[in-house]
Scaffold this motif. Structure first.
Motif, PDB file in Angstrom:
ATOM      1  N   LEU A 470       0.821  -1.213   0.000  1.00 62.22           N
ATOM      2  CA  LEU A 470       0.000   0.000   0.000  1.00 62.22           C
ATOM      3  C   LEU A 470       0.855   1.262   0.000  1.00 62.22           C
ATOM      4  N   TYR A 471       2.098   1.157   0.463  1.00 59.45           N
ATOM      5  CA  TYR A 471       2.965   2.327   0.540  1.00 59.45           C
ATOM      6  C   TYR A 471       3.299   2.895  -0.838  1.00 59.45           C
ATOM      7  N   LEU A 472       3.057   2.120  -1.903  1.00 61.61           N
ATOM      8  CA  LEU A 472       3.317   2.607  -3.251  1.00 61.61           C
ATOM      9  C   LEU A 472       2.301   3.656  -3.697  1.00 61.61           C
ATOM     10  N   ASP A 475      -0.745   8.795  -2.158  1.00 63.10           N
ATOM     11  CA  ASP A 475      -1.826   9.501  -1.475  1.00 63.10           C
ATOM     12  C   ASP A 475      -2.377   8.714  -0.280  1.00 63.10           C
ATOM     13  N   LEU A 476      -1.690   7.638   0.122  1.00 69.36           N
ATOM     14  CA  LEU A 476      -2.172   6.812   1.237  1.00 69.36           C
ATOM     15  C   LEU A 476      -2.269   7.628   2.525  1.00 69.36           C
ATOM     16  N   THR A 477      -3.400   7.504   3.227  1.00 68.53           N
ATOM     17  CA  THR A 477      -3.602   8.209   4.496  1.00 68.53           C
ATOM     18  C   THR A 477      -3.829   7.206   5.619  1.00 68.53           C
ATOM     19  N   THR A 502       7.526   6.361  15.778  1.00 67.60           N
ATOM     20  CA  THR A 502       7.429   7.192  14.580  1.00 67.60           C
ATOM     21  C   THR A 502       5.979   7.573  14.327  1.00 67.60           C
ATOM     22  N   THR A 503       5.795   8.581  13.508  1.00 66.60           N
ATOM     23  CA  THR A 503       4.457   8.941  13.070  1.00 66.60           C
ATOM     24  C   THR A 503       4.032   8.009  11.939  1.00 66.60           C
ATOM     25  N   PHE A 504       2.758   8.090  11.548  1.00 61.38           N
ATOM     26  CA  PHE A 504       2.274   7.268  10.449  1.00 61.38           C
ATOM     27  C   PHE A 504       3.066   7.549   9.174  1.00 61.38           C
ATOM     28  N   SER A 505       3.299   8.827   8.872  1.00 65.84           N
ATOM     29  CA  SER A 505       4.026   9.197   7.660  1.00 65.84           C
ATOM     30  C   SER A 505       5.450   8.657   7.679  1.00 65.84           C
ATOM     31  N   GLN A 506       6.122   8.748   8.824  1.00 62.43           N
ATOM     32  CA  GLN A 506       7.478   8.231   8.931  1.00 62.43           C
ATOM     33  C   GLN A 506       7.506   6.715   8.797  1.00 62.43           C
ATOM     34  N   SER A 535       8.387   4.330  -6.014  1.00 58.57           N
ATOM     35  CA  SER A 535       8.440   3.897  -4.609  1.00 58.57           C
ATOM     36  C   SER A 535       7.363   4.546  -3.753  1.00 58.57           C
ATOM     37  N   GLY A 536       6.524   5.385  -4.351  1.00 55.32           N
ATOM     38  CA  GLY A 536       5.402   5.963  -3.616  1.00 55.32           C
ATOM     39  C   GLY A 536       5.604   7.380  -3.144  1.00 55.32           C
TER      40      GLY A 536
END
Length: 564
Positions: A470-472, A475-477, A502-506, A535-536
């Motif tokens: 899913l990291y690809l 726009d993944l939230t 870490t945060t979600f983004s990290q 790579s996303g």
């Protein structure tokens, strides 16, 4: 029962009493805590220098240009090698107070600077530095001769340049290869301006001083794509100007979001938050300290550590102390901590900070009193000490209140246990004879429903990320991933934060970086921009920044280091 009522009464009364006692104190306002700053002296540089640039490149601390003894520009650079020795290099040109900018290609753009000793004049000269070969390549000429200028790389690979000293200012662009060309005139004449992204290929430009170092009456920002506009907040909180080479990475805490240090007419220091073209004052948990006892603190250059989510502001005082103000920008109001060294470090003005891969701050060179006698000293300011030096001592009433509260809680636990002890066995017997025991799967599901199995939730998150990649999706939230897992967004974010720090983004970025490594190794001819998008990452700038934060190298450097 009387004991229970007494405990409940204490639970209510003690906090109120503590609050009243605090409000009655003369120094009732919040105070920034002070901790010990551990300083390590590293090997001295070969050449004393100020007005230079310093970066961590290809795993090496590297400095460029500046001026040396006698206020004379030096056409030299040097890097601290694995042998813990400084290695001197000859540059194509001297760049004292010149432009310096690490690029997404892995090279460093060096341009302009003073043409004569004593900080006089400007130059047109331009060169590249390649940290993989330690070589310089003089190749071009600025459209306008410049000193004390600023620059930023656009997502297209072009470089926007503006700012000047005792010479006309305008905006020009470097095509990323060889050519420099005029873009347009500036609404104001500026020195050492901030050039900050508001979109992939759009930048705003502003400063609080004109090209002769005089304060500007009103601050107007130029925009690459659009008209100039006034920033009212900056008329009150004026951005600080630093006589060091800084660029966007020093201030950017998130995409199109930066923190700037500023001051007002009352001598107060503040932090301005810029999100796009919107400016606001960052609330802090305590006022930023401007004195240490009877001594003033002179704040210098800031630098952001995005991995640890801290914004640091370096400083000194006349008693040769180093200071680092640490700001946790993830919280509001933002907590502050002032780190203070012991005296006698020969502290210099115009600090040029570099963030090491370990998260420490490296200070190179600078001037103790005047530009004629710069330092060659290098210091490491450790930002990982747990020792407290001068933090305010806990108040006696807080100690008593804490002990009383702990006693009350313990009493309540004992009381409830004793009250239920007599009936527990009877209840269990009835339950065993009339109810079916839950299976292991039922227990896991029930625990997950109340958020009790964070390990299992994190495993499910990792499994979903790895199997479905899913990291690809750039726009993944967190909300989208939480929906797929059937949990609340906050539960997902909290689980990741508590278990990985870490945060979600990290967290997602770690998967993207690992995927990028595989592409870099397997496809040596694939363009860096394509590696990032595959790579996303939403854009090349974000890919470059995240990859370098995670690995300490640019994608190009990493590919070269991992060939076959």
């Amino acid at each position: 029962m009387k004991g229970l009522l007494l405990s409940l009464s204490l639970l209510v009364v003690l906090p109120l009493w503590a609050q009243r006692a605090e409000s009655s104190r003369k120094e009732g306002a919040a105070v920034c805590p002070v901790e010990k700053l551990v300083v390590e002296r590293l090997p001295d540089m070969n050449i004393p220098r100020s007005g230079h640039a310093a970066y961590w490149l290809n795993g090496e601390l590297t400095v460029f240009g500046g001026h040396t003894n006698g206020f004379v520009p030096t056409p030299t650079a040097e890097y601290l090698g694995n042998d813990n020795q400084w290695h001197l290099m000859e540059m194509a040109y001297a760049h004292d107070d010149g432009l310096s900018l690490p690029l997404s290609t892995g090279k460093v753009l060096l341009a302009g600077g003073h043409s004569e000793p004593l900080g006089i004049g400007q130059t047109f000269s331009v060169e590249f530095y390649d940290p993989t070969t330690h070589t310089f390549d003089g190749f071009g000429c600025l459209d306008t001769k410049r000193a004390l200028t600023g620059a930023v790389e656009l997502d297209s690979g072009r470089v926007l340049i503006s700012g000047n000293w005792y010479h006309n200012d305008d905006i020009e662009v470097f095509d990323g290869v060889k050519a420099f060309s005029h873009v347009k005139k500036t609404a104001m004449q500026r020195t050492m301006p901030y050039l900050l992204h508001v979109a992939p290929d759009d930048v705003i430009i502003f400063s609080s001083q004109d090209t002769r170092g005089n304060p500007l009456d009103s601050i107007v920002a130029d925009r690459l794509k659009g008209d100039a506009f006034r920033i009212p907040l900056l008329d009150t909180w004026r951005p600080n100007i630093f006589d060091v080479r800084f660029y966007e990475e020093f201030f950017e805490i998130d995409e199109y979001t930066c923190l700037l240090t500023a001051h007002n007419d009352q001598g107060e220091q503040g932090i301005v938050k810029m999100r796009g073209t919107t400016f606001s004052l960052l609330p802090t948990a305590a006022p930023i300290p401007t004195t240490d006892g009877a001594d003033s603190i002179y704040y210098n250059s800031p630098i952001v550590d995005r991995q640890r989510q801290r914004f640091y502001v370096t400083g000194t005082n006349q008693k040769d102390r180093f200071y680092v103000l640490s700001i946790d920008y993830t919280q509001q109001p933002a907590p502050l901590t002032l780190y203070r060294s012991e005296p006698a470090y020969g502290c210099q003005s115009f600090l040029t900070p570099v963030l090491s891969p370990e998260g420490d701050i490296i200070i190179t060179g600078g001037i103790p009193k005047d530009n004629f006698h710069p330092h060659a000293t290098v210091y490491r300011l450790s930002m990982h000490t747990d020792s407290q030096a001068d933090s305010p001592t806990p108040l006696w009433w807080l100690v008593i209140a804490g002990a009383a509260l702990a006693g009350c809680i313990a009493y309540l636990i004992i009381y409830i246990r004793k009250r239920n002890q007599h009936s527990r066995h009877d209840v269990e017997d009835v339950a065993d004879s009339h109810e079916e025991k839950p299976s292991a799967d039922d227990k896991g599901a029930g625990a997950a429903a109340v958020g009790g199995t964070e390990d299992e939730l994190l495993q499910r998150i990792r499994q979903l990320m790895e199997q479905e990649r899913l990291y690809l999706d750039s726009d993944l939230t967190a909300g989208e991933l939480a929906d797929q897992l059937g949990v609340h967004r906050n539960q997902l974010s909290d689980s990741i934060n508590r278990q990985t720090g870490t945060t979600f983004s990290q967290f997602v970025a770690t998967f993207r970086v690992e995927h990028a490594k595989k592409l870099l190794a397997q496809y040596p001819n694939m363009k860096i921009s394509i590696v990032g998008s595959e790579s996303g990452f939403s854009n090349e700038k974000s890919f470059f920044r995240t990859f370098k934060t995670a690995t300490g190298m640019t994608p190009t450097e990493w590919r070269a280091a991992h060939k076959a």
